[in-house]
Design a protein around this motif. Structure first.
Motif, short mmCIF file in Angstrom:
data_model
loop_
_atom_site.label_atom_id
_atom_site.label_comp_id
_atom_site.label_asym_id
_atom_site.label_seq_id
_atom_site.Cartn_x
_atom_site.Cartn_y
_atom_site.Cartn_z
N ALA A 29 0.76 -1.24 0.14
CA ALA A 29 -0.21 0.09 0.13
C ALA A 29 1.03 1.06 -0.05
N LEU B 81 -4.33 2.15 2.96
CA LEU B 81 -4.78 0.76 3.01
C LEU B 81 -5.93 0.56 2.23
N PRO C 152 -8.55 -1.47 6.32
CA PRO C 152 -7.48 -0.74 7.22
C PRO C 152 -7.40 -1.24 8.75
N GLY D 242 -4.68 -4.45 7.78
CA GLY D 242 -3.47 -3.78 7.79
C GLY D 242 -3.27 -3.61 9.24
#
Length: 419
Positions: free
Chosen positions: A156, A174, A181, A261
């Motif tokens: 990302a 993200l 995210p 993420g």
């Protein structure tokens, strides 16, 4: 108002001392909510150590990340006159149960073992009621961690955030890369974990203490708290729509598998990474949540001993306490669980860099007055006040039209009603 407090002391004591005539010699029945992968391995270690000493172990696990279900079962068992020999209790709940006369004091074991020589003052005080030890600590968790999948970040084009602005910039990257995210589970204690971390980031340890420990109305009504709610609402936009009811370890699995993420979660999440064969600094990163680098929100795992009459089982209880505080278990338990030992005299050679940082940071924060008890994990206040906070926080998080300023007033009213 705490309905348990309305029990008379006489009833409490008589109930607590009843045991089944069928109890096995040297048996400990332990109520706990350590049920996820890493936690279960940690408990199994304790079970094996007890069995090697000749005691039998009766596992009484009640699933539920924050222990709410376990506490409900414990109250039912204790009031009906059939408490377990030991139970996982934390924070003010320890003092509450001790005040009602259910818990045995552990002073003789503590004195013989020299607990005051190796327990941090903050930990020792949490384990005591009226100057007497009534609980044995197992490990210290840090709440204000941010767990990161570095491979997802790399794809990302993102780097670990160092402040809240960077945190949301990373979340946008993200999201644009097609991954979730922020991995999250829609349960009140998980919502509370994010919320209290934001309180620490925005209001600092002094503001955190005023809000969650002192329940100071001015602090709760402050513009800083309005900002906390605004930031909390903003985070909801980076959580996937399937989060409702998801267990915390399944949210951690999303980060492990690259589906998300980041995750805001205590360091028990590290045990899930370890169970999946992942290595810190390579397959995942532990980053102190932006804005809280000098601060430490802590959760102390501990066990309490309930009063029983069977002498063989009493000796097994004493063995349990000594086993939990001794160095071999402290090391193995915390390696498995992701936490750090409560003892200051244990070398951390076998622990990873996340744990070593956690240990350094706890000692520094404790000395500087920047270590605070977790509200979301039953360390800061009674379960009734915690529940009131959870209700406001979770309702706000799930209401897209909720007003941050009104939420502060709702929080004041809810806490007042719970006191």
């Amino acid at each position: 108002m705490n309905t348990l407090r309305h029990l008379t002391l006489a009833v409490s004591l008589s109930c607590a001392t009843l045991t089944s005539p069928l109890a096995h010699a040297g048996e400990v029945e332990v109520l706990h909510w350590w049920t996820s992968g890493g936690e279960a391995r940690a408990v199994d270690t304790l079970k094996q150590m007890m069995q090697k000493q000749g005691d039998s172990w009766k596992d009484f696990a009640v699933a539920g990340g924050a222990g709410e279900a376990a506490m409900t079962v414990l109250k039912t068992r204790a009031v009906s006159g059939n408490p377990p020999s030991a139970a996982q209790l934390k924070g003010p709940d320890i003092q509450e149960w001790a005040e009602m006369g259910f818990l045995d004091d552990l002073n003789d074991i503590a004195e013989a073992g020299g607990w005051n020589d190796f327990l941090p003052t903050r930990v020792a005080e949490t384990m005591q009621y009226d100057g007497d030890y009534v609980a044995v600590p197992a490990g210290i968790h840090r709440i204000n961690w941010l767990w990161i999948n570095p491979e997802v970040f790399k794809k990302a084009g993102a780097t670990p955030p160092t402040n809240l602005d960077e945190f949301f910039a990373v979340a946008d990257k993200l999201k644009a890369a097609g991954v979730v995210p922020i991995a999250h589970g829609g349960q009140n204690w998980q919502d509370g974990t994010i919320f209290e971390t934001l309180v620490m980031a925005i209001m600092g340890p002094e503001g955190y203490d005023k809000v969650f420990v002192q329940n100071d109305e001015d602090a709760i009504r402050s513009e800083e708290m309005v900002k906390v709610f605004e930031t909390f609402k903003r985070i909801k936009g980076y959580v996937d729509p399937n989060a409702a009811g998801r267990d915390w370890n399944l949210a951690t699995a999303m980060v492990i598998e690259g589906k998300a993420g980041m995750q805001i979660m205590g360091d028990w999440a590290k045990a899930e990474f370890a169970a999946a064969g992942k290595k810190p600094g390579v397959d995942y990163q532990c980053v102190v949540f932006p804005g809280t680098e000098s601060d430490f929100i802590y959760n102390i795992d501990s066990l309490t001993i309930f009063k029983i009459k069977n002498e063989a089982n009493q000796k097994a209880q004493e063995n349990l306490v000594r086993t939990v505080i001794d160095k071999p278990f402290q090391e193995v338990f915390n390696l498995n669980k992701g936490s750090i030992p409560v003892r200051t005299d244990i070398a951390l050679d076998k622990f990873d860099d996340c744990a070593k940082q956690s240990s350094r940071d706890f000692q520094a924060a404790d000395k500087a007055g920047r270590a605070e008890p977790s509200m979301a994990h039953s360390m800061a206040n009674t379960s009734y006040i915690q529940g009131a906070i959870f209700d406001v926080v979770t309702n706000f998080f799930n209401d897209a039209s909720a007003d941050p300023k009104k939420a502060t007033e709702q929080l004041v009213a809810a806490i007042q009603a719970a006191q």
